[in-house]
Design an enzyme around this catalytic site. Structure first.
Site, PDB file in Angstrom:
ATOM      1  N   CYS A  87       0.830  -1.159   0.000  1.00 36.19           N
ATOM      2  CA  CYS A  87       0.000   0.000   0.000  1.00 36.19           C
ATOM      3  C   CYS A  87       0.874   1.221   0.000  1.00 36.19           C
ATOM      4  CB  CYS A  87      -0.865  -0.002   1.257  1.00 36.19           C
ATOM      5  SG  CYS A  87      -1.475  -1.626   1.697  1.00 36.19           S
TER       6      CYS A  87
ATOM      7  N   ARG B 299      -0.112   2.194  -5.704  1.00 36.56           N
ATOM      8  CA  ARG B 299       0.218   1.057  -4.848  1.00 36.56           C
ATOM      9  C   ARG B 299      -1.015   0.320  -4.331  1.00 36.56           C
ATOM     10  NH1 ARG B 299       4.991   1.268  -1.574  1.00 36.56           N
ATOM     11  NH2 ARG B 299       6.578   2.410  -2.687  1.00 36.56           N
TER      12      ARG B 299
ATOM     13  N   TRP C 134      -4.064  -1.924  -0.579  1.00 38.06           N
ATOM     14  CA  TRP C 134      -4.344  -3.054  -1.472  1.00 38.06           C
ATOM     15  C   TRP C 134      -4.394  -4.262  -0.549  1.00 38.06           C
ATOM     16  CZ3 TRP C 134      -1.889  -7.661  -2.876  1.00 38.06           C
ATOM     17  CH2 TRP C 134      -2.335  -8.264  -4.062  1.00 38.06           C
TER      18      TRP C 134
ATOM     19  N   ASN D 236       2.679  -0.841   5.811  1.00 42.25           N
ATOM     20  CA  ASN D 236       2.877  -1.568   4.542  1.00 42.25           C
ATOM     21  C   ASN D 236       3.624  -2.843   4.866  1.00 42.25           C
ATOM     22  OD1 ASN D 236       1.855   0.549   3.144  1.00 42.25           O
ATOM     23  ND2 ASN D 236       3.748   1.078   2.091  1.00 42.25           N
ATOM     24  N   GLY D 237       3.321  -3.908   4.138  1.00 42.21           N
ATOM     25  CA  GLY D 237       4.025  -5.171   4.385  1.00 42.21           C
ATOM     26  C   GLY D 237       3.081  -6.203   4.977  1.00 42.21           C
TER      27      GLY D 237
ATOM     28  N   GLU E 228       2.122 -10.450 -23.589  1.00 35.15           N
ATOM     29  CA  GLU E 228       1.786  -9.091 -23.138  1.00 35.15           C
ATOM     30  C   GLU E 228       0.391  -8.684 -23.619  1.00 35.15           C
ATOM     31  OE1 GLU E 228       2.769  -7.185 -20.974  1.00 35.15           O
ATOM     32  OE2 GLU E 228       2.080  -5.193 -21.534  1.00 35.15           O
TER      33      GLU E 228
ATOM     34  N   LYS F 203      -2.585  -7.650 -21.087  1.00 31.71           N
ATOM     35  CA  LYS F 203      -3.302  -6.366 -21.161  1.00 31.71           C
ATOM     36  C   LYS F 203      -4.809  -6.610 -21.145  1.00 31.71           C
ATOM     37  CE  LYS F 203      -0.975  -4.180 -20.291  1.00 31.71           C
ATOM     38  NZ  LYS F 203       0.332  -4.177 -19.881  1.00 31.71           N
TER      39      LYS F 203
ATOM     40  N   GLU G 178      -6.014  -7.781 -17.690  1.00 30.68           N
ATOM     41  CA  GLU G 178      -5.913  -6.746 -16.660  1.00 30.68           C
ATOM     42  C   GLU G 178      -7.072  -5.763 -16.723  1.00 30.68           C
ATOM     43  OE1 GLU G 178      -1.279  -5.790 -15.717  1.00 30.68           O
ATOM     44  OE2 GLU G 178      -1.966  -5.252 -17.695  1.00 30.68           O
TER      45      GLU G 178
ATOM     46  N   HIS H  53      -0.458 -28.221 -28.303  1.00 29.46           N
ATOM     47  CA  HIS H  53      -0.236 -29.141 -27.180  1.00 29.46           C
ATOM     48  C   HIS H  53      -1.135 -28.778 -25.999  1.00 29.46           C
ATOM     49  CE1 HIS H  53       3.148 -30.866 -29.305  1.00 29.46           C
ATOM     50  NE2 HIS H  53       3.568 -29.642 -29.563  1.00 29.46           N
TER      51      HIS H  53
ATOM     52  N   LYS I 214      -0.750  -0.672  -9.349  1.00 26.46           N
ATOM     53  CA  LYS I 214       0.296  -0.343 -10.322  1.00 26.46           C
ATOM     54  C   LYS I 214       1.624  -0.949  -9.883  1.00 26.46           C
ATOM     55  CE  LYS I 214       1.849   2.217 -13.832  1.00 26.46           C
ATOM     56  NZ  LYS I 214       1.747   1.246 -14.924  1.00 26.46           N
TER      57      LYS I 214
END
Ligand code: G6P
Length: 616
Positions: free
Chosen positions: A2, A27, A77, A103-104, A489, A493, A496, A512, A611
Site C-alpha cells: 500500500c 500502490r 491493497w 505496509n508489508g 503481453e 493487457k 488486466e 499441445h 500499479k
C-alpha cells in the site's frame, strides 16, 4: 502493501496527506484513511474505495475541525481481510491512544493475536496490521515502557515485512516511523517532516531526503528528528541526500483515460529513447559505465522482473542472445528469490521495473547483491528502491505512467534492452561494424516514429474490431520468437483491464493443449511478421481455422494468404524485427483498451490490481 504518507509541521495536514495519497494510489486503491490528533484524541476517517471517497468524506466533515499539523495516511491493497472500511488503515490500539499505518505483512500475526486475546484485547478488523498496533498498545499501556520503547519492543517480536508510521495521543508532537523490507523515506524541511513509502508524496515539498534502511526508525519529536536502530536505542549517523526529481502534474489532456494517453505518448517516449541513447556509431548507457568492464566479461545474464516488465525481459533475452551471444535466463522475481540459480560475481542480474518499488523484484535484487552479482536496474523512477539498490542502471525516462496496465514503460524497456544488447555485442565484437552501423542508422528513427504514428491512426478500425469481440469470454494470443512475449503481453493487457480470460502461447505450442479450447466462439490473435517463422505460423493459423476458431491477425505482410485466413486483419508498416515488436504491441494495447472501454471497465484502475505490488 500500500501507500503511506505522513506529515508533521505547522500546516493543516489533510491537504498534504490527501494529495500524497493520490500520488500513491498506484500502490493500491481499495480503501484509504487518515488519522490525526485533534483535541487530545485520535481522529480517524476511513473509506472503502478510492482516495476520492475519502476526500469527499473529509471535506464534508472538515468545517468543524481544526485538523492540526500531525497526521498519517494510507491507501490500501488488501492482503489480510477484505477491502472494506473496517480493514482500512489507520488502525487503533484498544486504548484508542495509538494509531498506525502499515505496509508489508506481519507473518506471525496469528500467535501474537492469540496472545493478545488472552490478555483481553479485542480486535476490530481482520488485518495483520491491527495485531501490530495492539501489540505496541499492549506494551505502552502496561506503563513500563515509553512510546518509543513500546514501538521498539513490538517490532522486535514481529516476523515479516513492515514500513510503519505511528502516532500516540500522549505525545502530540511526535511521530515514529520504522521499516524492515518495506521502503520508507523521510523528507525534511525547516520545521516540517514528511514520510512516504516512496518520494512521490514528498518531492513537491522538499528535496532533502533520508532513505531509511531495514531495521531503522525515524523518531520525530517537535522540531527534531533522529534516526535510530530498531534493535537498540542508539542514534545512527545518516546522510541527508538532495534529490533532483520532479513529478509532473497528472493530466489526461484530451484523452478520457491515462492509459489511452500513455499509448499515444509512445511516439515521443520511444523517439526520445532512440535519440538519447544513440550516436551514429555508439550506444549511450552512461549509467552502466562504471561497471561496463565487469558487465562485458560476465559469463551469463539473469533478467528478473514481474508482470509486463517480465515480458520485456523475455524480449531482452532474445535480443541479447541474438546480438551479443551471452546466455540469458529470464526469471520471475518471485521465483528467482527461492530458486537455485547459479549466481556469482561473473553474473549480471538485470532487474526491470517500471515503478522501482515491486517487492518481489527488490527481494531478487537483494539476493543477487548478496551473491556478488553485477546488478543492473532498468527502471522508470529515479530515486526509487530499484534505482538505489542495484549497482548501476538505466532509467527508461518515459515519464510518469499512471494507468495501471503498463504501456509506454514496456516499449521503453524494450528499447533500452535493444540498446543494451547492441552495446554488449559491440564490446564483445559479436557483431561486425557494418551490421552495427545498420542498427544504429539514425536516419531510421524518424521513419520509426512515422510508423508508430500510422499505427495510432488506425485506432478507429482497431476499435471496431475490438467492439466486435467484446463479448468473448476467452482469447488466445499466439506468436513466435520475439513475438511470443508480445503475445503474452497482449493477453495480459486484455486480462488486466477487461477481465476477459486470455492466454499467450508460442504459436506452435498451442496444439499441445490450448487448441482443446478452440470453438467457433473463440477469438485467436496471431502476431505474424513476414520473417523466417512465417510459413510455420500459417500452418498454426490453419490448425485453428479448421476448428472454426475466429482469426485476428496483426502483420506487416500484405499477402493474400493472410487476408483469406483472417476474420480481421490489422496491417502495420513493413519494418525491422525490433520495430515490429513495438508496432504489434501498440496494436494489442489499443485492442484491449477499446474492449475494456466497450465493456465499461475502469480502465486506469482495474479491479483487484495495483500499479506496483509492494508485498511479496
Ligand atoms: C503490477 C502491475 C503491472 C506491472 C507489475 C510489475 O502487477 O499491475 O502492470 O507490470 O506490477 O511492476 P513494475 O513496476 O516492477 O514494472
Amino acid at each position: 502493501m500500500c501507500g503511506i504518507v505522513a506529515y508533521k509541521g505547522k500546516k493543516d495536514c489533510y491537504p498534504i496527506l490527501l494529495s500524497g495519497l493520490k500520488k500513491l494510489e498506484y500502490r493500491g486503491y481499495d480503501s484509504a484513511g487518515v488519522a490525526s490528533i485533534i483535541n487530545n484524541k485520535i481522529n480517524i476517517t476511513k473509506r472503502a474505495g478510492k482516495v476520492k471517497e475519502l476526500e469527499n468524506a473529509i471535506n464534508s466533515k472538515k468545517s468543524s475541525q481544526n485538523c492540526g499539523g500531525l497526521g498519517i495516511a494510507h491507501t490500501r491493497w488488501a492482503t489480510h481481510g477484505e477491502p472494506n472500511q473496517k480493514n482500512a488503515h489507520p488502525h487503533l490500539d484498544q486504548s484508542k491512544k495509538i494509531s498506525l499505518v502499515h505496509n508489508g505483512i506481519i507473518e506471525n500475526y496469528d500467535p501474537i493475536k492469540k496472545f493478545l486475546k488472552s490478555k483481553k484485547i479485542t480486535f476490530k478488523s481482520d488485518t495483520d496490521t491491527e495485531v501490530l498496533v495492539q501489540l505496541i498498545g499492549y506494551f505502552y499501556n502496561k506503563g513500563k515502557l515509553d512510546f518509543e520503547q513500546s514501538v521498539r519492543a513490538a517490532l522486535q517480536r514481529v516476523d515479516g515485512a513492515y514500513g510503519i508510521v505511528v502516532l500516540n495521543v500522549d505525545f502530540p508532537e511526535m511521530m515514529i516511523a520504522a521499516r524492515r523490507g518495506s521502503p520508507l523515506v523521510l523528507g525534511i524541511k525547516e520545521g516540517e517532516f514528511f514520510i512516504g513509502s516512496d518520494i512521490s508524496p514528498i518531492v513537491s515539498y522538499t528535496q532533502q531526503i533520508i532513505y531509511l534502511n531495514d531495521s531503522e526508525m525515524a523518531v520525530i519529536n517537535k522540531n527534531n528528528y533522529q534516526i535510530k536502530s530498531v534493535e537498540k536505542d542508539v542514534a545512527l549517523p545518516k546522510k541527508v541526500e538532495k534529490i533532483d526529481y520532479k513529478i509532473d502534474d497528472f493530466d489526461k489532456g484530451k484523452f478520457k483515460h491515462f492509459m489511452h494517453k500513455e499509448i499515444h505518448e509512445q511516439v515521443t517516449t520511444i523517439g526520445n529513447t532512440l535519440k538519447a541513447r544513440s550516436t551514429k556509431n555508439s550506444v549511450l548507457l552512461h549509467g552502466l559505465s562504471e561497471y561496463w568492464e565487469e558487465i562485458q566479461s560476465a559469463d551469463k545474464i539473469y533478467i528478473t522482473a514481474c508482470g509486463t516488465s517480465w515480458h520485456a525481459g523475455l524480449i531482452g533475452k532474445n535480443l541479447i542472445e541474438r546480438f551479443a551471444k551471452v546466455p540469458v535466463h529470464v526469471e520471475y522475481a518471485s521465483e528467482f528469490r527461492y530458486n537455485h540459480s547459479i549466481i556469482d560475481n561473473k553474473t549480471v542480474v538485470i532487474a526491470i521495473s517500471q515503478s522501482g518499488e515491486t517487492a518481489d523484484t527488490l527481494a531478487a535484487i537483494a539476493k543477487a547483491n548478496d551473491y556478488g552479482a553485477i546488478t543492473i536496474g532498468i527502471c522508470n523512477v529515479p530515486g526509487s528502491s530499484v534505482s538505489r539498490e542495484t549497482k548501476c542502471g538505466v532509467h527508461t525516462r518515459c515519464g510518469h505512467e499512471i494507468g495501471v496496465a503498463s504501456t509506454k514503460a514496456f516499449t521503453a524497456q524494450i528499447t533500452v534492452l535493444y540498446f543494451f544488447a547492441l552495446k554488449l555485442a559491440d564490446s564483445k565484437k559479436t557483431m561486425t561494424k557494418s551490421v552495427m552501423k545498420k542498427y544504429l542508422d539514425l536516419s531510421m528513427w524518424p521513419k520509426y516514429m512515422d510508423d508508430i504514428k500510422s499505427v495510432l491512426k488506425k485506432e478507429k478500425s482497431i476499435k471496431k474490431i475490438a467492439e466486435k469481440y467484446q463479448n468473448a469470454s476467452d482469447f488466445l494470443y499466439l506468436g513466435r520468437g520475439l513475438n511470443f512475449p508480445v503475445a503474452l503481453e497482449g493477453a495480459l493487457k486484455l486480462k488486466e483491464i477487461s477481465y476477459i480470460h486470455a492466454e499467450g502461447y508460442p504459436a506452435a505450442e498451442m496444439k499441445h493443449g490450448p487448441i482443446a479450447l478452440v470453438d467457433k466462439n473463440m477469438p485467436n490473435v496471431f502476431i505474424v511478421p513476414k520473417d523466417k517463422t512465417y510459413d510455420k505460423i500459417i500452418s498454426n493459423i490453419e490448425e485453428i481455422k479448421s476448428r472454426k476458431g475466429k482469426i485476428i491477425i496483426v502483420t506487416d505482410s500484405r499477402d493474400k494468404i493472410l487476408r483469406d485466413l483472417a476474420d480481421d486483419l490489422i496491417l502495420v508498416p513493413k519494418t525491422t524485427h525490433y520495430m515490429f515488436v513495438i508496432l504489434a504491441t501498440i496494436v494489442l494495447q489499443l485492442f484491449s483498451y477499446f474492449i475494456a472501454v466497450a465493456k465499461g471497465c475502469d480502465v486506469d484502475q482495474p479491479r483487484n490490481l495495483a500499479k506496483s505490488v509492494t508485498v511479496e
